[in-house]
Design a protein around this motif. Structure first.
Motif, PDB file in Angstrom:
ATOM      1  N   MET A   3       0.946  -1.141  -0.251  1.00 10.85           N
ATOM      2  CA  MET A   3       0.049  -0.401   0.053  1.00 10.85           C
ATOM      3  C   MET A   3       0.486   1.232   0.240  1.00 10.85           C
ATOM      4  O   MET A   3       0.247   2.377   0.623  1.00 10.85           O
ATOM      5  N   ASP A   4       1.893   1.529  -0.401  1.00 10.86           N
ATOM      6  CA  ASP A   4       2.956   2.695  -1.079  1.00 10.86           C
ATOM      7  C   ASP A   4       2.886   2.942   0.319  1.00 10.86           C
ATOM      8  O   ASP A   4       3.516   4.498   0.509  1.00 10.86           O
ATOM      9  N   GLY A   5       3.171   2.007   1.396  1.00 12.21           N
ATOM     10  CA  GLY A   5       3.931   2.584   2.606  1.00 12.21           C
ATOM     11  C   GLY A   5       2.981   2.432   3.472  1.00 12.21           C
ATOM     12  O   GLY A   5       3.475   2.848   4.997  1.00 12.21           O
ATOM     13  N   GLY A   6       1.676   1.960   4.000  1.00 13.82           N
ATOM     14  CA  GLY A   6       0.971   1.778   4.939  1.00 13.82           C
ATOM     15  C   GLY A   6      -0.406   2.277   4.888  1.00 13.82           C
ATOM     16  O   GLY A   6      -0.980   2.573   3.844  1.00 13.82           O
ATOM     17  N   ILE A   7      -1.235   1.950   6.080  1.00 10.23           N
ATOM     18  CA  ILE A   7      -2.573   3.175   5.364  1.00 10.23           C
ATOM     19  C   ILE A   7      -2.590   4.284   5.606  1.00 10.23           C
ATOM     20  O   ILE A   7      -1.998   4.937   6.045  1.00 10.23           O
ATOM     21  N   PRO A   8      -3.449   4.831   4.040  1.00  4.91           N
ATOM     22  CA  PRO A   8      -3.725   6.319   4.773  1.00  4.91           C
ATOM     23  C   PRO A   8      -3.845   6.556   6.044  1.00  4.91           C
ATOM     24  O   PRO A   8      -4.939   6.111   6.445  1.00  4.91           O
ATOM     25  N   ILE A   9      -3.369   7.566   6.697  1.00  4.03           N
ATOM     26  CA  ILE A   9      -3.493   8.188   7.651  1.00  4.03           C
ATOM     27  C   ILE A   9      -4.867   8.965   8.448  1.00  4.03           C
ATOM     28  O   ILE A   9      -5.215   8.908   6.921  1.00  4.03           O
ATOM     29  N   GLY A  10      -4.779   8.400   8.953  1.00  5.62           N
ATOM     30  CA  GLY A  10      -7.074   8.608   9.469  1.00  5.62           C
ATOM     31  C   GLY A  10      -8.109   8.446   8.900  1.00  5.62           C
ATOM     32  O   GLY A  10      -8.910   8.104   9.587  1.00  5.62           O
ATOM     33  N   SER A  11      -6.979   7.130   8.826  1.00 11.62           N
ATOM     34  CA  SER A  11      -8.506   5.990   7.822  1.00 11.62           C
ATOM     35  C   SER A  11      -9.176   4.732   9.338  1.00 11.62           C
ATOM     36  O   SER A  11      -8.183   4.960  10.133  1.00 11.62           O
ATOM     37  N   THR A  12      -9.710   4.541   8.898  1.00  4.55           N
ATOM     38  CA  THR A  12     -10.282   3.602   9.291  1.00  4.55           C
ATOM     39  C   THR A  12     -10.719   2.126   9.488  1.00  4.55           C
ATOM     40  O   THR A  12     -10.885   1.828   8.290  1.00  4.55           O
ATOM     41  N   VAL A  13      -9.699   1.156   9.772  1.00  2.00           N
ATOM     42  CA  VAL A  13     -10.059  -0.242   8.981  1.00  2.00           C
ATOM     43  C   VAL A  13     -10.930  -1.638   9.695  1.00  2.00           C
ATOM     44  O   VAL A  13     -10.730  -1.441  11.525  1.00  2.00           O
ATOM     45  N   LEU A  14     -10.984  -2.513   9.089  1.00  8.55           N
ATOM     46  CA  LEU A  14     -11.507  -3.184   9.944  1.00  8.55           C
ATOM     47  C   LEU A  14     -10.754  -4.790   9.164  1.00  8.55           C
ATOM     48  O   LEU A  14     -11.139  -4.856   8.510  1.00  8.55           O
ATOM     49  N   ILE A  15     -10.577  -5.125  10.844  1.00  4.32           N
ATOM     50  CA  ILE A  15     -10.094  -6.408  10.450  1.00  4.32           C
ATOM     51  C   ILE A  15     -10.849  -7.401  10.862  1.00  4.32           C
ATOM     52  O   ILE A  15     -11.904  -7.768  12.544  1.00  4.32           O
ATOM     53  N   THR A  16     -11.360  -8.383   9.967  1.00  9.55           N
ATOM     54  CA  THR A  16     -11.981  -9.585  10.610  1.00  9.55           C
ATOM     55  C   THR A  16     -12.064 -11.226  10.068  1.00  9.55           C
ATOM     56  O   THR A  16     -10.895 -11.156   9.243  1.00  9.55           O
ATOM     57  N   GLY A  17     -12.386 -11.753  11.319  1.00  9.92           N
ATOM     58  CA  GLY A  17     -12.138 -13.084  10.768  1.00  9.92           C
ATOM     59  C   GLY A  17     -12.680 -14.131  12.366  1.00  9.92           C
ATOM     60  O   GLY A  17     -13.478 -13.549  13.014  1.00  9.92           O
ATOM     61  N   SER A  18     -12.427 -14.861  12.311  1.00  6.70           N
ATOM     62  CA  SER A  18     -13.376 -16.445  13.265  1.00  6.70           C
ATOM     63  C   SER A  18     -12.868 -16.164  14.183  1.00  6.70           C
ATOM     64  O   SER A  18     -11.258 -15.428  14.802  1.00  6.70           O
ATOM     65  N   SER A  19     -13.043 -16.791  15.333  1.00  8.69           N
ATOM     66  CA  SER A  19     -11.938 -16.481  17.027  1.00  8.69           C
ATOM     67  C   SER A  19     -10.602 -17.597  16.757  1.00  8.69           C
ATOM     68  O   SER A  19     -10.461 -18.290  15.733  1.00  8.69           O
TER      69      SER A  19
END
Ligand SMILES: Nc1ncnc2c1ncn2[C@@H]1O[C@H](COP(=O)(O)OP(=O)(O)OP(=O)(O)O)[C@@H](O)[C@H]1O
Ligand SMILES: [Mg+2]
Length: 244
Positions: free
Chosen positions: A18-34
């Motif tokens: 991603m060109d160096g990381g998450i665009p600053i100020g973003s909200t990211v969902l990390i999703t997955g089961s237990s």
């Protein structure tokens, strides 16, 4: 082309996607089961940020702070001194709800607004640049309607973006389904989605890691095999090699 400033995750394979990381100020969902590694990935995101001089806040809504710390102590990247020095703040839903006089079983729209303001104010006061809410699913269970859930997540993401805080929300889904959230709302409000899954191979469960969406940047959607180790925490390796 203007490239937005990035929040480096600290997992090399992912940052380079991603060109160096998450665009600053973003909200990211990390999703997955237990057990797929959501909490571990989030905590590594915060401790990597601290190495870059960015304070982090971890808001736990599923386990108590002492239980969380006990689990994290098994990883070399985690150091309890980060908490003592104030670089890492761990707060829990029960303590905050207690202080605000809220019952933790169900929240009205008014309750959730108060909770939202507290999370935002703590983040602002500490001048934290990274926030984790683990998990958003358990908060959403306490809200009564889809509209309240959407409104809460939307307000949270907008106000954290305004203070340039990059946020990860974890989302719990049942095992072996390709679904991003319980309510089908969270993924549309979030700027990014990382899907953690598992594949059964010869009697073993292999963890997988895939970046599904990230607004504001080009990225690949390569599926990685993910490993967790005490020494290095999360590590990624491409699952399939392209012959092109
Ligand atoms: N010290 C360690 N070294 C390597 N792997 C570990 C270590 N501690 C825990 N694990 C692995 O991490 C898994 C738990 O990861 P984690 O808590 O991040 O998952 P999660 O997706 O947050 O799960 P949940 O949905 O239950 O909250 C354990 O099942 C175990 O396989
Ligand atoms: Mg967890």
């Amino acid at each position: 082309m203007e490239i937005r400033p990035r929040c480096k995750i600290g997992i090399a394979e992912l940052d380079s996607e991603m060109d160096g990381g998450i665009p600053i100020g973003s909200t990211v969902l990390i999703t997955g089961s237990s057990g797929v590694g959501k909490t571990t990935t989030c905590m590594q995101f915060l401790t990597n940020g601290i190495k870059l001089g960015e304070k982090g806040v971890f808001f736990t809504t599923t386990v108590t702070i002492s239980k969380l710390v006990r689990h994290l102590k098994g990883y070399d990247f985690f150091d309890e001194n980060l908490i003592k020095s104030g670089k890492l703040s761990i707060i829990d839903l029960w303590t905050i709800s207690d202080r605000l006089g809220l019952t933790t079983e169900r929240y009205t729209a008014e309750d959730i607004n108060v909770l939202f303001e507290v999370i935002r104010d703590i983040t602002k006061e500490l001048d934290a640049k990274r926030l984790v809410v683990d998990s958003i699913t358990s908060l959403c269970y306490r809200l009564q309607t889809k509209e309240t859930i959407r409104d809460f997540i939307f307000r949270l993401t907008m106000s954290l973006a305004a203070i340039r805080c990059t946020t990860i929300l974890t989302s719990e889904v049942p095992p072996r389904v390709f679904r991003y959230s319980q309510h089908g709302i969270e993924e549309f409000v979030a700027d990014g989605i990382i899907f953690l899954g598992d594949i059964e191979r010869r009697g073993d469960l292999i963890r997988t890691f895939q970046l599904i969406k990230m607004r504001g940047t080009a990225h690949s959607r390569t599926k990685f095999a993910m490993s967790l180790s005490s020494k290095r925490g999360v590590e990624l390796a491409p699952m399939f090699k392209s012959n092109i």
